[in-house]
Design an enzyme around this catalytic site. Structure first.
Site, mmCIF file in Angstrom:
data_model
loop_
_atom_site.group_PDB
_atom_site.id
_atom_site.type_symbol
_atom_site.label_atom_id
_atom_site.label_comp_id
_atom_site.label_asym_id
_atom_site.label_seq_id
_atom_site.Cartn_x
_atom_site.Cartn_y
_atom_site.Cartn_z
ATOM 1 N N GLU A 1 54.102 138.516 35.117
ATOM 2 C CA GLU A 1 55.510 139.255 34.515
ATOM 3 C C GLU A 1 55.200 139.510 32.921
ATOM 4 O O GLU A 1 54.980 138.795 32.059
ATOM 5 C CB GLU A 1 56.509 138.266 34.678
ATOM 6 C CG GLU A 1 57.856 138.546 33.725
ATOM 7 C CD GLU A 1 58.992 137.453 33.498
ATOM 8 O OE1 GLU A 1 59.955 137.812 33.125
ATOM 9 O OE2 GLU A 1 58.717 136.388 33.716
ATOM 10 N N LYS B 1 64.480 144.396 36.630
ATOM 11 C CA LYS B 1 65.223 142.941 36.913
ATOM 12 C C LYS B 1 66.656 142.973 37.004
ATOM 13 O O LYS B 1 67.231 143.359 35.802
ATOM 14 C CB LYS B 1 64.712 141.763 36.042
ATOM 15 C CG LYS B 1 64.826 140.353 36.156
ATOM 16 C CD LYS B 1 64.167 139.498 35.105
ATOM 17 C CE LYS B 1 64.526 138.046 35.228
ATOM 18 N NZ LYS B 1 63.758 137.163 34.388
ATOM 19 N N CYS C 1 60.531 136.383 38.207
ATOM 20 C CA CYS C 1 60.479 134.908 37.733
ATOM 21 C C CYS C 1 61.879 134.160 38.106
ATOM 22 O O CYS C 1 61.919 133.984 39.185
ATOM 23 C CB CYS C 1 60.589 135.124 36.141
ATOM 24 S SG CYS C 1 60.103 133.436 35.274
#
Length: 172
Positions: free
Chosen positions: A34, A97, A147
């Protein structure tokens, strides 16, 4: 984070990647963490050509973390994103995200908690994405969460409902 300071880190990641690829059968997919550096993939002259060269050198689909921006926002609405490149270097997809980390990627209720902005220097002003992206790769259809998103089962299941057969979690 100028190209001069990014270059040694990225060259190390490239070398590790090429070494790993060279020690096994050609992979279908290469994954990087990431956002290993603040890649402004869409609008800098360094990140995009560098990432495209990694995809071409490995002859693999290549998924890496980037900092994206809401189109038309003049870089004022950043997104924590991943970009998937085809083996030739062309962009297959970008996932932004959806579920951000409170007090890490944004400050919740910051109009009422303005003091909280000072509690962590790491708090960002990221905005959430809204699209569930499913991308074709050899052998199936892939989606990725970034994540912290992996702890939200409804979010992850939504990718499967949208057609994902392979799930990837990119994280630092």
């Amino acid at each position: 984070w100028s190209p001069q300071t990014q270059a040694p880190l990225l060259e190390r990641l490239r070398a590790l990647t090429l070494d790993a690829v060279g020690r096994q059968q050609q992979p279908s997919l290469v994954l990087w963490p990431e956002t290993p550096a603040p890649f402004y993939f869409e609008d800098d002259s360094f990140s995009q050509p560098f990432a495209q060269s990694v995809a071409r050198e490995t002859n693999s689909y290549f998924l890496m973390g980037i900092v994206g921006y809401v189109p038309g926002s003049q870089r004022e609405k950043p997104l924590n994103s991943t970009v998937l490149l085809a083996p030739g270097g062309s962009v297959v997809s970008q996932y932004d995200k959806i579920h951000l980390v409170p007090f890490g990627e944004y400050v919740p209720l910051k109009e009422w908690l303005s003091f909280a902005q000072k509690l962590t220097a790491e708090a960002g002003d990221f905005v959430p994405g809204s699209r569930y992206v499913v991308s074709p790769i050899p052998g199936g259809r892939m989606s990725g969460v970034i994540c912290y998103e992996a702890i939200f089962p409804d979010l992850v299941r939504r990718f499967v409902r949208e057609g994902a057969e392979v799930l990837v979690n990119t994280s630092n």
